[in-house]
Write an enzyme that holds these catalytic residues in place. Structure first.
Site, PDB file in Angstrom:
ATOM      1  N   VAL A  67       0.825  -1.220   0.000  1.00 53.58           N
ATOM      2  CA  VAL A  67       0.000   0.000   0.000  1.00 53.58           C
ATOM      3  C   VAL A  67       0.853   1.262   0.000  1.00 53.58           C
ATOM      4  O   VAL A  67       0.540   2.244  -0.686  1.00 53.58           O
ATOM      5  CB  VAL A  67      -0.983   0.068   1.201  1.00 53.58           C
ATOM      6  CG1 VAL A  67      -2.154  -0.852   1.001  1.00 53.58           C
ATOM      7  CG2 VAL A  67      -0.298  -0.199   2.524  1.00 53.58           C
TER       8      VAL A  67
ATOM      9  N   THR B  47       6.390 -10.010  -6.457  1.00 59.00           N
ATOM     10  CA  THR B  47       5.307 -10.733  -7.125  1.00 59.00           C
ATOM     11  C   THR B  47       4.866  -9.942  -8.353  1.00 59.00           C
ATOM     12  O   THR B  47       4.319  -8.831  -8.223  1.00 59.00           O
ATOM     13  CB  THR B  47       4.124 -10.916  -6.149  1.00 59.00           C
ATOM     14  OG1 THR B  47       4.644 -11.483  -4.941  1.00 59.00           O
ATOM     15  CG2 THR B  47       3.051 -11.821  -6.711  1.00 59.00           C
TER      16      THR B  47
ATOM     17  N   ASN C  69       9.788   0.733   7.913  1.00 50.60           N
ATOM     18  CA  ASN C  69       9.962   0.950   9.356  1.00 50.60           C
ATOM     19  C   ASN C  69      11.087   0.075   9.893  1.00 50.60           C
ATOM     20  O   ASN C  69      10.864  -0.767  10.772  1.00 50.60           O
ATOM     21  CB  ASN C  69       8.670   0.615  10.091  1.00 50.60           C
ATOM     22  CG  ASN C  69       7.758   1.811  10.190  1.00 50.60           C
ATOM     23  OD1 ASN C  69       8.204   2.953  10.039  1.00 50.60           O
ATOM     24  ND2 ASN C  69       6.485   1.556  10.436  1.00 50.60           N
TER      25      ASN C  69
ATOM     26  N   SER D 200       6.081   8.665   7.381  1.00 53.39           N
ATOM     27  CA  SER D 200       4.877   8.571   8.217  1.00 53.39           C
ATOM     28  C   SER D 200       3.677   9.177   7.525  1.00 53.39           C
ATOM     29  O   SER D 200       3.807  10.120   6.758  1.00 53.39           O
ATOM     30  CB  SER D 200       5.092   9.264   9.553  1.00 53.39           C
ATOM     31  OG  SER D 200       3.878   9.192  10.287  1.00 53.39           O
ATOM     32  N   GLY D 201       2.527   8.616   7.830  1.00 48.22           N
ATOM     33  CA  GLY D 201       1.281   9.172   7.293  1.00 48.22           C
ATOM     34  C   GLY D 201       0.375   8.111   6.722  1.00 48.22           C
ATOM     35  O   GLY D 201      -0.696   8.429   6.204  1.00 48.22           O
ATOM     36  N   GLY D 202       0.816   6.846   6.778  1.00 50.38           N
ATOM     37  CA  GLY D 202      -0.019   5.761   6.253  1.00 50.38           C
ATOM     38  C   GLY D 202      -0.218   5.908   4.754  1.00 50.38           C
ATOM     39  O   GLY D 202       0.499   6.671   4.089  1.00 50.38           O
TER      40      GLY D 202
ATOM     41  N   LYS E 159      12.041   8.208  13.356  1.00 50.86           N
ATOM     42  CA  LYS E 159      10.739   7.585  13.016  1.00 50.86           C
ATOM     43  C   LYS E 159      10.276   6.691  14.174  1.00 50.86           C
ATOM     44  O   LYS E 159       9.097   6.662  14.515  1.00 50.86           O
ATOM     45  CB  LYS E 159      10.861   6.784  11.713  1.00 50.86           C
ATOM     46  CG  LYS E 159       9.587   6.011  11.332  1.00 50.86           C
ATOM     47  CD  LYS E 159       8.461   6.955  10.994  1.00 50.86           C
ATOM     48  CE  LYS E 159       7.096   6.426  10.683  1.00 50.86           C
ATOM     49  NZ  LYS E 159       6.742   5.093  10.528  1.00 50.86           N
TER      50      LYS E 159
ATOM     51  N   ASN F 237       6.844   7.093  16.271  1.00 47.78           N
ATOM     52  CA  ASN F 237       5.853   6.031  16.492  1.00 47.78           C
ATOM     53  C   ASN F 237       5.589   5.803  17.977  1.00 47.78           C
ATOM     54  O   ASN F 237       4.457   5.550  18.378  1.00 47.78           O
ATOM     55  CB  ASN F 237       6.305   4.733  15.827  1.00 47.78           C
ATOM     56  CG  ASN F 237       6.119   4.769  14.330  1.00 47.78           C
ATOM     57  OD1 ASN F 237       6.107   5.841  13.727  1.00 47.78           O
ATOM     58  ND2 ASN F 237       5.973   3.615  13.708  1.00 47.78           N
TER      59      ASN F 237
ATOM     60  N   GLU G 103       3.406   8.404  19.131  1.00 48.67           N
ATOM     61  CA  GLU G 103       2.063   8.083  18.605  1.00 48.67           C
ATOM     62  C   GLU G 103       1.363   7.065  19.530  1.00 48.67           C
ATOM     63  O   GLU G 103       0.185   7.227  19.853  1.00 48.67           O
ATOM     64  CB  GLU G 103       2.245   7.519  17.191  1.00 48.67           C
ATOM     65  CG  GLU G 103       1.015   7.016  16.500  1.00 48.67           C
ATOM     66  CD  GLU G 103       1.402   6.348  15.160  1.00 48.67           C
ATOM     67  OE1 GLU G 103       2.228   6.888  14.402  1.00 48.67           O
ATOM     68  OE2 GLU G 103       0.867   5.248  14.887  1.00 48.67           O
ATOM     69  N   TYR G 104       2.099   6.052  19.975  1.00 48.41           N
ATOM     70  CA  TYR G 104       1.533   5.084  20.937  1.00 48.41           C
ATOM     71  C   TYR G 104       1.031   5.835  22.175  1.00 48.41           C
ATOM     72  O   TYR G 104      -0.040   5.554  22.703  1.00 48.41           O
ATOM     73  CB  TYR G 104       2.600   4.093  21.419  1.00 48.41           C
ATOM     74  CG  TYR G 104       2.839   2.859  20.597  1.00 48.41           C
ATOM     75  CD1 TYR G 104       3.105   2.931  19.236  1.00 48.41           C
ATOM     76  CD2 TYR G 104       2.855   1.602  21.204  1.00 48.41           C
ATOM     77  CE1 TYR G 104       3.370   1.773  18.503  1.00 48.41           C
ATOM     78  CE2 TYR G 104       3.114   0.450  20.479  1.00 48.41           C
ATOM     79  CZ  TYR G 104       3.384   0.547  19.130  1.00 48.41           C
ATOM     80  OH  TYR G 104       3.650  -0.590  18.417  1.00 48.41           O
TER      81      TYR G 104
HETATM   82  P1  NBP Z   1       4.239  -4.441   3.751  1.00 44.72           P
HETATM   83  O1  NBP Z   1       5.010  -4.131   4.970  1.00 44.72           O
HETATM   84  O2  NBP Z   1       3.002  -5.237   3.872  1.00 44.72           O
HETATM   85  O3  NBP Z   1       5.224  -5.091   2.686  1.00 44.72           O
HETATM   86  C1  NBP Z   1       4.757  -5.504   1.453  1.00 44.72           C
HETATM   87  C2  NBP Z   1       5.835  -5.417   0.400  1.00 44.72           C
HETATM   88  O4  NBP Z   1       7.028  -6.100   0.824  1.00 44.72           O
HETATM   89  C3  NBP Z   1       5.345  -6.108  -0.863  1.00 44.72           C
HETATM   90  O5  NBP Z   1       5.776  -5.371  -1.957  1.00 44.72           O
HETATM   91  C4  NBP Z   1       6.043  -7.469  -0.763  1.00 44.72           C
HETATM   92  O6  NBP Z   1       6.208  -8.094  -2.008  1.00 44.72           O
HETATM   93  C5  NBP Z   1       7.391  -7.040  -0.215  1.00 44.72           C
HETATM   94  N1  NBP Z   1       8.212  -8.145   0.275  1.00 44.72           N
HETATM   95  C6  NBP Z   1       8.039  -8.977   1.324  1.00 44.72           C
HETATM   96 BR1  NBP Z   1       6.578  -8.976   2.416  1.00 44.72          BR
HETATM   97  N2  NBP Z   1       9.032  -9.851   1.470  1.00 44.72           N
HETATM   98  C7  NBP Z   1       9.883  -9.596   0.471  1.00 44.72           C
HETATM   99  C8  NBP Z   1      11.108 -10.145   0.077  1.00 44.72           C
HETATM  100  N3  NBP Z   1      11.680 -11.138   0.785  1.00 44.72           N
HETATM  101  N4  NBP Z   1      11.718  -9.644  -1.011  1.00 44.72           N
HETATM  102  C9  NBP Z   1      11.151  -8.649  -1.705  1.00 44.72           C
HETATM  103  N5  NBP Z   1       9.993  -8.052  -1.375  1.00 44.72           N
HETATM  104  C10 NBP Z   1       9.366  -8.506  -0.298  1.00 44.72           C
HETATM  105  O7  NBP Z   1       3.837  -3.130   2.932  1.00 44.72           O
HETATM  106  P2  NBP Z   1       3.427  -1.696   3.380  1.00 44.72           P
HETATM  107  O8  NBP Z   1       2.320  -1.693   4.391  1.00 44.72           O
HETATM  108  O9  NBP Z   1       3.253  -0.965   2.111  1.00 44.72           O
HETATM  109  O10 NBP Z   1       4.716  -1.141   4.151  1.00 44.72           O
HETATM  110  C11 NBP Z   1       5.970  -0.969   3.547  1.00 44.72           C
HETATM  111  C12 NBP Z   1       6.947  -0.465   4.581  1.00 44.72           C
HETATM  112  O11 NBP Z   1       6.502   0.818   5.036  1.00 44.72           O
HETATM  113  C13 NBP Z   1       7.041  -1.342   5.832  1.00 44.72           C
HETATM  114  O12 NBP Z   1       8.333  -1.304   6.344  1.00 44.72           O
HETATM  115  C14 NBP Z   1       6.090  -0.678   6.787  1.00 44.72           C
HETATM  116  O13 NBP Z   1       6.407  -0.956   8.143  1.00 44.72           O
HETATM  117  C15 NBP Z   1       6.320   0.785   6.444  1.00 44.72           C
HETATM  118  N6  NBP Z   1       5.201   1.678   6.772  1.00 44.72           N
HETATM  119  C16 NBP Z   1       3.920   1.269   6.580  1.00 44.72           C
HETATM  120  C17 NBP Z   1       2.877   2.127   6.881  1.00 44.72           C
HETATM  121  C18 NBP Z   1       1.435   1.717   6.662  1.00 44.72           C
HETATM  122  O14 NBP Z   1       0.540   2.486   7.053  1.00 44.72           O
HETATM  123  N7  NBP Z   1       1.170   0.566   6.033  1.00 44.72           N
HETATM  124  C19 NBP Z   1       3.153   3.414   7.363  1.00 44.72           C
HETATM  125  C20 NBP Z   1       4.486   3.804   7.520  1.00 44.72           C
HETATM  126  C21 NBP Z   1       5.500   2.919   7.217  1.00 44.72           C
HETATM  127  P3  NBP Z   1       5.108  -9.147  -2.533  1.00 44.72           P
HETATM  128  O15 NBP Z   1       4.028  -8.324  -3.156  1.00 44.72           O
HETATM  129  O16 NBP Z   1       5.837  -9.964  -3.501  1.00 44.72           O
HETATM  130  O17 NBP Z   1       4.628  -9.925  -1.343  1.00 44.72           O
END
Ligand code: NBP
Length: 473
Positions: A13, A35, A103, A129-131, A185, A189, A192-193
């Site tokens: 996302v 993927t 993160n 940050s900001g989702g 960061k 967070n 934020e908690y």
């Molecule tokens: P995710 O944390 O759910 O990660 C999904 C991505 O990681 C997909 O593209 C997935 O590929 C890839 N991936 C994984 Br899982 N294992 C992998 C590997 N071994 N090699 C290559 N790619 C791999 O996604 P997100 O929620 O978009 O968050 C991304 C980062 O941003 C994280 O570190 C998260 O903590 C941080 N973050 C998230 C938010 C939020 O609100 N979601 C906010 C701030 C920071 P695939 O499609 O092939 O499975």
């Protein structure tokens, strides 16, 4: 053929939205995801018709980028980041830049920075940050690593970052060397908690005392959002109370199971605070609060075994209590930020990050989850005194707390009398009372330590290190 100026790996996302933001701001991008179907769906869906080039192998991805390459990773933190770096590095040239926008733990970032530097690859660890909304329309960005490497992406980051309402300033700045971006960061967070726990405790007290409806809670939080508590999290809270559950017709919040999840950044902050010898009791209470909430089955059993006070609320008028809870929340929030900023100050000394605390508060004013009017006050406090030891001793914050402390104590007294847990609000007040104490009972602790372990002590009346023969009176 023209090459793309920005590459992104990881179409979760965050990644999907971040690239749309980059492209909307005029920077041609290339994307890669482990993927392939996700990449295809993305470029045929929301990214269709945009200057976003899909690639299906890392070789193709690297070949699509202008040099020095700017590659951002937004993949799951931990092993996936190392896995991708390992696959990428043999394909890169010296001076290419990798930015880890996930993160990641700052210690991992320190290690990766060292390893990549040794191979001539530039590296930034950047808190985002900001989702998903922030990633798309403007996140708060916390890049750390080499300053020269940051210069390579500064125009892009300034363009995509959130802009503060007050002065239009982008919510991004070079944070400092090594893992400092991810450290900041992590602190964001943890804070934020703390904010979320404090808000939840305010809700809990009012729920048990005044038995308010969801509509009344909406009105209270919406009202609070007009004043000193004005922030994204208070606004979110007000809106939560408006959502009804389609299945039961009840407010959705009332049918949500009371087990809070966590992904670890709050815990990392508490662990690191212990390592650095910095007290962050409000934030740790928030982490503990989530842990206790998750022990639902145990709590349900204990609820039928353990008793608390049976009395009903019979105190101040409803409005007086609501106003007192608002004051208690604000005073507690000041203490929580005082702890968070103090940890940043300690970390800056310990890790030589050279953090500018006022600027960090400034880049949290928009885009991120803790964005709030209050952050301007923090920046102003550091503008008045850049070496401020603690926010609580700033003239304005001192006034803000002292004018609210009567209400703050009243709220905690009420919680104790009725047996309603307010661990973070109470921890904030205890922090305030301890910090303003000229003399704490640590004299007794020193006496005990010397008694059983000959750990020695200092005296208040003369210099030196002393040990007493405790067997003789
Ligand atoms: P995710 O944390 O759910 O990660 C999904 C991505 O990681 C997909 O593209 C997935 O590929 C890839 N991936 C994984 Br899982 N294992 C992998 C590997 N071994 N090699 C290559 N790619 C791999 O996604 P997100 O929620 O978009 O968050 C991304 C980062 O941003 C994280 O570190 C998260 O903590 C941080 N973050 C998230 C938010 C939020 O609100 N979601 C906010 C701030 C920071 P695939 O499609 O092939 O499975």
């Amino acid at each position: 053929m023209n090459k793309q100026v920005f590459g992104l790996i990881g179409l979760g996302v965050m990644g999907q939205n971040f690239v749309l933001n980059v492209e909307r701001n005029g920077f041609a991008a290339a994307v890669y995801n482990r993927t392939a179907e996700k990449t295809k769906k993305y470029v045929e869906g929301v990214a269709a018709g945009k200057n976003i080039k899909p690639t299906y192998t890392l070789e193709e991805f690297v070949g699509a980028l202008e040099r020095p390459r700017r590659i951002m990773l937004l993949v799951k933190a931990g092993v996936p980041v190392d896995a991708i770096i390992q696959q990428l590095v043999p394909l890169l040239d010296k001076q290419d830049l990798i930015i880890d926008g996930g993160n990641s733990c700052f210690l991992d970032t320190e290690r990766r920075a060292r390893e990549l530097e040794a191979r001539g690859i530039n590296f930034l660890g950047m808190g985002v940050s900001g989702g998903e909304e922030g990633a798309l329309w403007g996140p708060s960005l916390m890049p750390g690593g080499s300053r020269e490497a940051y210069k390579e992406v500064e125009p892009i980051m300034k363009a995509v970052a959130a802009k503060a309402e007050e002065d239009g300033e982008p919510c991004v700045t070079y944070i400092g060397p090594g893992g400092s971006g991810h450290y900041v960061k992590m602190a964001h967070n943890g804070i934020e908690y703390g904010d979320m726990q404090l808000i939840a405790e305010a809700y809990d007290l009012l729920k048990h005392t005044l038995e308010l409806s969801a509509q009344e809670f909406h009105d209270i939080f919406a009202e609070w959002n007009k004043g000193e508590l004005s922030s994204f999290l208070i606004e979110v809270t007000a809106n939560v109370f408006k959502k009804m559950d389609g299945d039961t017709g009840r407010p959705l919040v009332d049918v949500i199971l009371d087990k809070a999840g966590q992904k670890g950044t709050g815990k990392w902050m508490s662990e690191n605070a212990l390592d650095l010898g910095a007290a962050i009791p409000t934030i740790t209470a928030a982490v503990d609060g989530r842990i206790l909430s998750a022990q639902k089955e145990e709590r349900v059993k204990a609820a039928s075994i353990l008793s608390g006070p049976t009395k009903k609320y019979n105190g101040e008028s409803a409005q007086k209590l609501i106003d007192s809870v608002r004051d208690a929340l604000y005073a507690s929030k000041i203490c929580s930020y005082a702890q968070g900023m103090n940890l940043l100050r300690k970390a800056s000394e310990e890790y030589k990050y050279n953090l500018d605390l006022g600027t960090i508060a400034r880049i949290w004013r928009a885009g991120c989850i803790i964005r709030a009017r209050f952050l301007n006050d923090i920046t102003n406090a550091y503008n008045r005194n850049k070496d401020l030891t603690n926010l609580l001793v700033d003239e304005e914050f001192k006034k803000a707390v002292s004018t609210r402390q009567e209400a703050w104590r009243l709220v905690i007294k009420c919680a104790i009398e009725l047996g309603i847990p307010m661990p973070a609000v109470s921890a904030s007040l205890a922090y305030y009372d301890a910090y303003r104490s000229e003399r704490l009972p640590a004299n007794l602790i020193q006496a005990q330590r010397d008694f059983f372990g000959a750990h020695t002590f200092e005296r208040i009346d003369k210099p030196g290190i002393f040990h007493a023969d405790w067997d003789t009176s």
